[in-house]
Each structure stands twice: as C-alpha cells, then as structure tokens.
Design a protein around this motif. Structure first.
Motif, short mmCIF file in Angstrom:
data_model
loop_
_atom_site.label_atom_id
_atom_site.label_comp_id
_atom_site.label_asym_id
_atom_site.label_seq_id
_atom_site.Cartn_x
_atom_site.Cartn_y
_atom_site.Cartn_z
N LEU A 40 0.83 -1.20 0.00
CA LEU A 40 0.00 0.00 0.00
C LEU A 40 0.87 1.25 0.00
O LEU A 40 0.66 2.17 -0.79
N GLU A 43 2.54 1.65 -3.36
CA GLU A 43 1.56 2.05 -4.38
C GLU A 43 1.25 3.54 -4.28
O GLU A 43 1.00 4.21 -5.29
N ALA A 81 -6.20 2.25 7.30
CA ALA A 81 -7.28 2.28 6.32
C ALA A 81 -7.93 3.66 6.24
O ALA A 81 -8.14 4.20 5.15
N THR A 84 -5.68 6.33 4.63
CA THR A 84 -5.36 6.14 3.21
C THR A 84 -6.59 6.01 2.33
O THR A 84 -6.48 5.84 1.12
N LYS A 86 -8.74 3.59 2.33
CA LYS A 86 -8.90 2.19 1.91
C LYS A 86 -9.88 1.47 2.82
O LYS A 86 -10.17 1.91 3.92
N ILE A 87 -10.34 0.33 2.35
CA ILE A 87 -11.24 -0.54 3.12
C ILE A 87 -10.46 -1.82 3.44
O ILE A 87 -9.75 -2.35 2.59
N ASP A 89 -10.53 -5.75 4.28
CA ASP A 89 -11.39 -6.90 4.03
C ASP A 89 -10.79 -8.12 4.69
O ASP A 89 -9.66 -8.51 4.37
#
Length: 93
Positions: A40, A43, A81, A84, A86-87, A89
């Motif tokens: 992450l 990226e 999360a 950023t 994001k989720i 999972d």
C-alpha cells in the motif's frame, strides 16, 4: 548435519512445543499484514516517514510492521485504512 525438509523440521518443533502451530499462524498473519502495508505504501509512492505521518504512527512502528515481526492490532489497521481511504477486508478460510 543432515538437511531436512521444512515439514520435517516443523514436525520436530511441534513434538516439543505445544504452541508451535498457534505461533506459526500468528507469524504468518503478521507477515501477510506487513506485506500488505508495504505494498500500500509503495503504491501510494510514499516513504516510510511520509506514510507514518499520514497514518499517525511512528516510523519505527511502520518499519516493524512491514518486516512482519510486529504483531498488528486492529486499531492500527483501522488507522491505516482511514488515513489512506482504503477498506480492510477480512476472510476466514
């Protein structure tokens, strides 16, 4: 010393350590989370310093997590999360 397979080695450890499988599962989870955090961060094109500032945790913590040797708690995962966008999972398989 004769080389043995990783499975044989693990079986030997299991025979002497009743917590071996539990500890192995914890370590595997830490490694998976560490790889996910590093992926992450990369990226996003951020250094550890900038990523740490963004998520509000020390650089040292981020480095330990990425190494896979730092157990990660859900609060930290949530912080990453949220910071950023994001989720997270989770699956049980």
């Amino acid at each position: 010393m004769r080389l043995i397979s990783i499975d044989d080695y693990a079986d030997r450890l299991r025979a002497t350590d009743s917590n071996f499988d539990r500890d192995l599962a914890r370590q595997e989870l830490s490694l998976k989370v560490g790889l996910a955090v590093r992926s992450l961060r990369e990226e996003m094109g951020l250094s550890r310093v900038k990523f740490a500032k963004r998520v509000g945790h020390p650089v040292k913590t981020i480095a330990k997590i990425e190494s896979g040797f730092e157990p990660v708690n859900l609060r930290l995962v949530r912080d990453i999360a949220m910071a950023t966008g994001k989720i997270v999972d989770f699956k049980f398989v």
